[in-house]
Design a protein around this motif. Structure first.
Motif, PDB file in Angstrom:
ATOM      1  N   HIS A  73       0.834  -1.205   0.000  1.00 42.48           N
ATOM      2  CA  HIS A  73       0.000   0.000   0.000  1.00 42.48           C
ATOM      3  C   HIS A  73       0.871   1.258   0.000  1.00 42.48           C
ATOM      4  O   HIS A  73       0.628   2.191  -0.768  1.00 42.48           O
ATOM      5  N   GLY A  74       1.878   1.279   0.845  1.00 46.02           N
ATOM      6  CA  GLY A  74       2.781   2.434   0.920  1.00 46.02           C
ATOM      7  C   GLY A  74       3.531   2.663  -0.384  1.00 46.02           C
ATOM      8  O   GLY A  74       3.703   3.798  -0.826  1.00 46.02           O
ATOM      9  N   PHE A  75       3.975   1.584  -0.995  1.00 43.64           N
ATOM     10  CA  PHE A  75       4.689   1.702  -2.268  1.00 43.64           C
ATOM     11  C   PHE A  75       3.774   2.263  -3.338  1.00 43.64           C
ATOM     12  O   PHE A  75       4.147   3.179  -4.085  1.00 43.64           O
ATOM     13  N   LYS A  76       2.547   1.745  -3.414  1.00 47.66           N
ATOM     14  CA  LYS A  76       1.583   2.239  -4.399  1.00 47.66           C
ATOM     15  C   LYS A  76       1.235   3.701  -4.141  1.00 47.66           C
ATOM     16  O   LYS A  76       1.125   4.497  -5.088  1.00 47.66           O
ATOM     17  N   MET A  81       1.851   9.258  -5.836  1.00 50.82           N
ATOM     18  CA  MET A  81       2.251  10.639  -5.543  1.00 50.82           C
ATOM     19  C   MET A  81       3.210  11.147  -6.615  1.00 50.82           C
ATOM     20  O   MET A  81       3.088  12.283  -7.087  1.00 50.82           O
ATOM     21  N   ILE A  82       4.149  10.314  -7.026  1.00 50.67           N
ATOM     22  CA  ILE A  82       5.092  10.703  -8.077  1.00 50.67           C
ATOM     23  C   ILE A  82       4.349  10.946  -9.385  1.00 50.67           C
ATOM     24  O   ILE A  82       4.608  11.927 -10.088  1.00 50.67           O
ATOM     25  N   ILE A  83       3.410  10.055  -9.719  1.00 55.10           N
ATOM     26  CA  ILE A  83       2.623  10.231 -10.946  1.00 55.10           C
ATOM     27  C   ILE A  83       1.863  11.549 -10.896  1.00 55.10           C
ATOM     28  O   ILE A  83       1.851  12.312 -11.867  1.00 55.10           O
ATOM     29  N   GLU A  84       1.249  11.843  -9.761  1.00 53.44           N
ATOM     30  CA  GLU A  84       0.501  13.087  -9.621  1.00 53.44           C
ATOM     31  C   GLU A  84       1.417  14.300  -9.784  1.00 53.44           C
ATOM     32  O   GLU A  84       1.084  15.253 -10.478  1.00 53.44           O
ATOM     33  N   ILE A  85       2.572  14.235  -9.175  1.00 52.80           N
ATOM     34  CA  ILE A  85       3.527  15.347  -9.277  1.00 52.80           C
ATOM     35  C   ILE A  85       3.993  15.525 -10.711  1.00 52.80           C
ATOM     36  O   ILE A  85       4.028  16.640 -11.235  1.00 52.80           O
ATOM     37  N   MET A  86       4.345  14.427 -11.373  1.00 54.93           N
ATOM     38  CA  MET A  86       4.845  14.513 -12.740  1.00 54.93           C
ATOM     39  C   MET A  86       3.739  14.960 -13.699  1.00 54.93           C
ATOM     40  O   MET A  86       4.003  15.660 -14.668  1.00 54.93           O
ATOM     41  N   ASP A  87       2.514  14.582 -13.414  1.00 58.77           N
ATOM     42  CA  ASP A  87       1.389  14.986 -14.250  1.00 58.77           C
ATOM     43  C   ASP A  87       1.173  16.500 -14.174  1.00 58.77           C
ATOM     44  O   ASP A  87       0.749  17.115 -15.139  1.00 58.77           O
TER      45      ASP A  87
END
Length: 102
Positions: A73-76, A81-87
């Protein structure tokens, strides 16, 4: 140094084998657990102590499954979070259309 992905693919990553909690309460609690186990080993019959060990093993198994689920869960969550930031990165970088130049 190999990449993390290469090590993961080759089955060379085993973080569960090298992680030692650094929380200050970990070692005292671990010693207390060992002391209690030895006390019960001396006070209980062999059969009762074997039952206690079975119970302890079941508790460890349940806890391990919970820790695994928490890790996944933490990894996902971190990956999302990274996907959201990069988006949203274009909102963070000034460009000519916004009238701002670097």
């Amino acid at each position: 140094m190999k990449s993390i992905l290469e090590a993961l693919y080759r089955g060379q990553l085993h973080p569960e084998e090298i992680i030692v909690p650094t929380h200050p309460e970990y070692r005292p609690l671990s010693r207390q657990l060992g002391t209690m186990t030895e006390k019960w080993r001396k006070e209980l019959s062999d059969e009762m102590f074997r039952e206690l060990e079975k119970y302890s093993d079941l508790c460890v198994s349940v806890n391990s499954l919970h820790v695994e689920a928490a890790f996944v869960h933490g990894f996902k969550l971190g990956a999302n979070m990274i996907i959201e930031i990069m988006d949203k990165r274009e909102e963070l970088v000034p460009n000519e259309a916004a009238g701002v130049s670097l």
